[in-house]
Design a protein around this motif. Structure first.
Motif, PDB file in Angstrom:
ATOM      1  N   VAL A  37      -5.155   6.840   0.651  1.00 58.01           N
ATOM      2  CA  VAL A  37      -5.070   6.128  -0.627  1.00 58.01           C
ATOM      3  C   VAL A  37      -3.719   5.438  -0.763  1.00 58.01           C
ATOM      4  O   VAL A  37      -2.676   6.009  -0.445  1.00 58.01           O
ATOM      5  N   TRP A  38      -3.769   4.212  -1.227  1.00 57.27           N
ATOM      6  CA  TRP A  38      -2.565   3.452  -1.555  1.00 57.27           C
ATOM      7  C   TRP A  38      -2.281   3.703  -3.029  1.00 57.27           C
ATOM      8  O   TRP A  38      -3.104   3.358  -3.887  1.00 57.27           O
ATOM      9  N   ALA A  39      -1.161   4.350  -3.323  1.00 59.36           N
ATOM     10  CA  ALA A  39      -0.821   4.654  -4.720  1.00 59.36           C
ATOM     11  C   ALA A  39       0.435   3.866  -5.075  1.00 59.36           C
ATOM     12  O   ALA A  39       1.507   4.139  -4.545  1.00 59.36           O
ATOM     13  N   ASP A  40       0.273   2.894  -5.934  1.00 57.57           N
ATOM     14  CA  ASP A  40       1.391   1.991  -6.221  1.00 57.57           C
ATOM     15  C   ASP A  40       2.016   2.316  -7.574  1.00 57.57           C
ATOM     16  O   ASP A  40       1.415   2.068  -8.609  1.00 57.57           O
ATOM     17  N   PHE A  41       3.215   2.867  -7.525  1.00 57.62           N
ATOM     18  CA  PHE A  41       3.921   3.183  -8.775  1.00 57.62           C
ATOM     19  C   PHE A  41       4.952   2.103  -9.101  1.00 57.62           C
ATOM     20  O   PHE A  41       5.781   2.298  -9.988  1.00 57.62           O
ATOM     21  N   SER A  42       4.930   0.987  -8.392  1.00 54.88           N
ATOM     22  CA  SER A  42       5.955  -0.030  -8.675  1.00 54.88           C
ATOM     23  C   SER A  42       5.660  -0.642 -10.045  1.00 54.88           C
ATOM     24  O   SER A  42       4.519  -0.790 -10.450  1.00 54.88           O
ATOM     25  N   GLY A  43       6.727  -0.964 -10.734  1.00 57.12           N
ATOM     26  CA  GLY A  43       6.573  -1.486 -12.086  1.00 57.12           C
ATOM     27  C   GLY A  43       6.435  -0.394 -13.134  1.00 57.12           C
ATOM     28  O   GLY A  43       6.458  -0.671 -14.332  1.00 57.12           O
ATOM     29  N   GLN A  44       6.299   0.847 -12.730  1.00 59.72           N
ATOM     30  CA  GLN A  44       6.205   1.938 -13.698  1.00 59.72           C
ATOM     31  C   GLN A  44       7.612   2.317 -14.161  1.00 59.72           C
ATOM     32  O   GLN A  44       8.543   2.334 -13.363  1.00 59.72           O
ATOM     33  N   SER A  45       7.736   2.616 -15.440  1.00 57.15           N
ATOM     34  CA  SER A  45       9.074   2.961 -15.930  1.00 57.15           C
ATOM     35  C   SER A  45       9.386   4.426 -15.660  1.00 57.15           C
ATOM     36  O   SER A  45       8.484   5.245 -15.438  1.00 57.15           O
ATOM     37  N   LEU A  46      10.682   4.715 -15.676  1.00 59.32           N
ATOM     38  CA  LEU A  46      11.134   6.091 -15.453  1.00 59.32           C
ATOM     39  C   LEU A  46      10.444   7.030 -16.432  1.00 59.32           C
ATOM     40  O   LEU A  46      10.280   6.709 -17.606  1.00 59.32           O
ATOM     41  N   GLY A  47      10.061   8.182 -15.941  1.00 65.01           N
ATOM     42  CA  GLY A  47       9.437   9.166 -16.812  1.00 65.01           C
ATOM     43  C   GLY A  47       7.918   9.040 -16.899  1.00 65.01           C
ATOM     44  O   GLY A  47       7.242   9.918 -17.421  1.00 65.01           O
ATOM     45  N   THR A  48       7.379   7.952 -16.340  1.00 63.68           N
ATOM     46  CA  THR A  48       5.921   7.795 -16.355  1.00 63.68           C
ATOM     47  C   THR A  48       5.261   8.939 -15.569  1.00 63.68           C
ATOM     48  O   THR A  48       5.735   9.319 -14.505  1.00 63.68           O
ATOM     49  N   VAL A  49       4.204   9.456 -16.137  1.00 64.65           N
ATOM     50  CA  VAL A  49       3.473  10.528 -15.463  1.00 64.65           C
ATOM     51  C   VAL A  49       2.047  10.057 -15.227  1.00 64.65           C
ATOM     52  O   VAL A  49       1.377   9.593 -16.145  1.00 64.65           O
ATOM     53  N   LEU A  50       1.610  10.142 -13.980  1.00 63.51           N
ATOM     54  CA  LEU A  50       0.235   9.766 -13.643  1.00 63.51           C
ATOM     55  C   LEU A  50      -0.431  10.950 -12.956  1.00 63.51           C
ATOM     56  O   LEU A  50       0.167  11.570 -12.078  1.00 63.51           O
ATOM     57  N   THR A  51      -1.624  11.240 -13.368  1.00 59.79           N
ATOM     58  CA  THR A  51      -2.308  12.397 -12.799  1.00 59.79           C
ATOM     59  C   THR A  51      -3.526  11.959 -12.003  1.00 59.79           C
ATOM     60  O   THR A  51      -4.288  11.095 -12.438  1.00 59.79           O
ATOM     61  N   LEU A  52      -3.649  12.565 -10.854  1.00 63.12           N
ATOM     62  CA  LEU A  52      -4.874  12.409 -10.078  1.00 63.12           C
ATOM     63  C   LEU A  52      -5.707  13.646 -10.402  1.00 63.12           C
ATOM     64  O   LEU A  52      -5.249  14.771 -10.216  1.00 63.12           O
ATOM     65  N   GLY A  53      -6.893  13.408 -10.922  1.00 65.85           N
ATOM     66  CA  GLY A  53      -7.707  14.545 -11.328  1.00 65.85           C
ATOM     67  C   GLY A  53      -9.132  14.405 -10.854  1.00 65.85           C
ATOM     68  O   GLY A  53      -9.488  13.437 -10.183  1.00 65.85           O
ATOM     69  N   SER A  54      -9.934  15.409 -11.189  1.00 66.72           N
ATOM     70  CA  SER A  54     -11.361  15.316 -10.919  1.00 66.72           C
ATOM     71  C   SER A  54     -12.053  14.988 -12.233  1.00 66.72           C
ATOM     72  O   SER A  54     -11.833  15.652 -13.243  1.00 66.72           O
ATOM     73  N   LEU A  55     -12.860  13.938 -12.217  1.00 64.61           N
ATOM     74  CA  LEU A  55     -13.558  13.468 -13.418  1.00 64.61           C
ATOM     75  C   LEU A  55     -14.922  14.155 -13.507  1.00 64.61           C
ATOM     76  O   LEU A  55     -15.440  14.645 -12.510  1.00 64.61           O
ATOM     77  N   PRO A  56     -15.505  14.176 -14.713  1.00 73.33           N
ATOM     78  CA  PRO A  56     -16.794  14.880 -14.846  1.00 73.33           C
ATOM     79  C   PRO A  56     -17.939  14.171 -14.120  1.00 73.33           C
ATOM     80  O   PRO A  56     -17.978  12.949 -14.060  1.00 73.33           O
TER      81      PRO A  56
END
Ligand code: C2O
Ligand code: CU
Ligand code: CU
Length: 576
Positions: free
Chosen positions: A305-324
């Motif tokens: 997986v290509w996960a691009d956090f560029s452009g995200q501001s400091l402190g941003t939290v992104l979660t990879l989860g399992s959806l229903p």
């Protein structure tokens, strides 16, 4: 967790960068053929004429590791020692029960001396690797405590992320559950040219679920339910550790995800609703990046997986989860006897977080996503040897057993369609035989014909076969239960894995009556690229084309729900 993960990741990635420099591709096919003929190899003694570029000692043993706060957990663990070869071959995941990452280059000749100190027999299989049958870790090759098994092979695969794990018949699930598994990464020149994120920016994520008791010991209860549905743990572990936050910089990362769970299926998605950008699957890179709203990942499957956090501001939290999602477990599982649908506190198909990324560092530049990743041929129907006579993989589900092609593992010898000529390209069709016969009325075979013995299968195609097997069952073991009920009740999702070379999925069709739950997963089912494990949903029919090149011998195919595999949902091809 952050402190523990970061240094490990840094080392892991320094090594990978180094690995690409020392690249040397041997002319591979000739020597591979040599190896296939030297049947003496893969025994207890190294072959003196095999000159390894990489030689490892791999050991499986009992250990106590600290996973949760408090007492250590008893696990089974692979450890390895490099005897010959570049030091980047092995990377530990500190604090993990997982074995070290093994990092190899295409073309390398590899010798692995495997021994163990377990109380029961085991054998190690290289899931995803195209190796001679004698090197594949077949259950018949299982060794006892103190014995050694020597593997010698050349890395023929293209770049990809694979798995090494135990494969003793009847004990694979419990041994994997107790900790025996590791990742195996292969690099090649085509991948190296892309300059994908590496070093600190390539992160392996092995997803597993486990249950612990009050003393932090692993609980592997395998009652009838858990064997029929597959074991689901109460808690998700990532790289053998409880999930936590991974600190990232505002730039692109490469996530190498493996479902190392026994039976849990994930529907991976980002918490902000952005697409999952897939650059590779089981057998390596795709031709070009593909965007999915979510991706289904079943046991044995891998994802790049290509996960691009560029452009995200400091402190941003992104979660990879399992959806229903719905539909992977039997609809009427309650009639199986116990009344509860799996014992996990974290039911399969519920929504939960898996791993969180927190942006803690600003970076001004980031690599850009390549438009083209890889070139490879697309297998076509007019190239296969058996266009009108696909090799069947009939999934048979009954309250008593999960089977492939009507026979449990080890019984009945090879069926005619399980004998496959070497160096051929074959069409294979996976389907649920109850569903096919009962729900869709697709078969033109009359009940009387269907009850005939499935003899002389060579020219008869699979439907007769499936019908015959099913009706016998319905008439005898399943007794008073209607066949319709039998099929509907038990139909569930199965990740079907074929040993040997990777295949390409050419079509998926869903049967009537399954559309609703199918709708919750269908946009994330992986069909692109080279696969070795394919998730087959209830009522689904999957066609694929697989090469059987280079090596004669016995190669397994089985459900990678490990409880199903151990139950006998496994068969073999004899490549001759
Ligand atoms: Cu991942 Cu036959 O196994
Ligand atoms: Cu395998
Ligand atoms: Cu299964």
């Amino acid at each position: 967790m952050e402190q523990k993960l970061r240094p490990a990741r840094r080392r892991f990635l320094e090594h990978s960068a180094l690995g690409l420099l020392g690249l040397a591709i041997a002319p591979s096919w000739l020597s591979a053929m040599d190896m296939s003929s030297s049947r003496g190899g893969g025994g207890t003694q190294p072959n003196p004429s095999f000159k390894p570029d990489v030689e490892l000692e791999l050991i499986a043993r009992e250990e106590a590791v600290s996973i949760l706060d408090g007492p250590k957990t008893q696990v089974l663990r692979y450890t390895a020692r490099l005897i010959t070869g570049p030091k980047e071959v092995l990377t530990e995941l500190p604090g993990s029960y997982l074995g070290p990452l093994i990092r190899l280059q295409q073309g390398q000749k590899v010798r692995i001396q495997f021994r163990h100190e377990l109380s029961e027999p085991t054998i190690t299989h290289w899931h995803g690797l195209h190796v001679p049958a004698e090197m594949d870790g077949h259950p018949h090759q299982a060794i006892s405590k103190g014995e050694t098994r020597v593997y010698e092979f050349e890395v023929l695969n293209r770049a990809g992320f694979h798995i090494y794990h135990p494969h003793p018949h009847g004990a694979t699930a419990s041994q994997v559950y107790m900790g025996l598994a590791g990742g195996l990464i292969i690099h090649d020149p085509e991948e190296a040219k892309l300059g994908l994120p590496s070093g600190d920016y390539e992160i392996p994520l092995v997803l597993q679920d486990r249950s612990f008791d009050r003393n932090n010991q692993l609980v592997y209860a395998s009652n009838m339910h858990e064997r029929m549905l597959g074991f689901a743990g109460d808690q998700i572990l990532v790289n053998g550790r409880p999930g936590g936050a991974i600190e990232v910089a505002s730039r692109a990362y490469r996530l190498r995800i493996m479902n190392g769970s026994n039976a849990r299926i994930y529907k991976l998605g980002w918490s902000d609703g952005s697409n999952v950008i897939v650059i590779g699957v089981d057998g390596g890179l795709l031709e070009a990046p593909e965007r999915y709203p979510y991706v289904m990942l079943a046991p044995g499957e891998r994802l790049d997986v290509w996960a691009d956090f560029s452009g995200q501001s400091l402190g941003t939290v992104l979660t990879l989860g399992s959806l229903p999602f719905k539909g992977v477990l039997p609809r009427m599982a309650t009639s199986m006897g116990g009344g509860r649908m799996g014992a996990s506190k974290l039911p399969i198909g519920s929504a939960y977080p898996i791993v969180t990324f927190k942006v803690t560092q600003k970076m001004s530049d980031s690599p850009t996503l390549p438009m083209h990743l890889s070139r490879y041929p697309h297998y076509r129907l007019d190239q296969v040897m058996n266009k009108d006579r696909p090799i069947p993989i009939a999934i048979k589900e009954s309250p008593m057993a999960m089977l492939l092609n009507g026979q449990p593992y080890g019984q009945g010898g090879f069926q005619p369609f399980e004998r496959v000529p070497v160096n051929s390209l074959q069409l294979i069709e996976i389907f649920h035989d109850h569903a096919a016969a009962m729900e869709h009325g697709e078969s033109s075979v009359s009940p009387k014909e269907a009850l005939k013995k499935p003899s002389g299968m060579g020219g008869m195609g699979h439907q007769m076969m499936g019908m015959g097997g099913m009706n016998h069952e319905a008439g005898s073991r399943e007794g008073g239960m209607g066949m319709m009920d039998g099929g509907m009740m038990m139909s569930m999702a199965h990740p079907i894995h074929l040993h040997g070379q990777q295949f390409q999925v050419i079509s998926r069709t869903i049967g009537m009556g399954e559309e609703e739950s199918y709708g919750t997963v269908k946009n994330g089912l992986m069909s692109s690229g080279y696969k070795d494990t394919v998730l087959v949903m209830p009522g689904e029919r999957v066609r694929l084309i697989k090469p059987f090149n280079d090596f004669k011998g016995v190669f397994m195919y089985h459900c990678h729900n490990l409880e199903h595999e151990d139950m006998g949902m496994m068969r073999e091809f004899e490549v001759y």
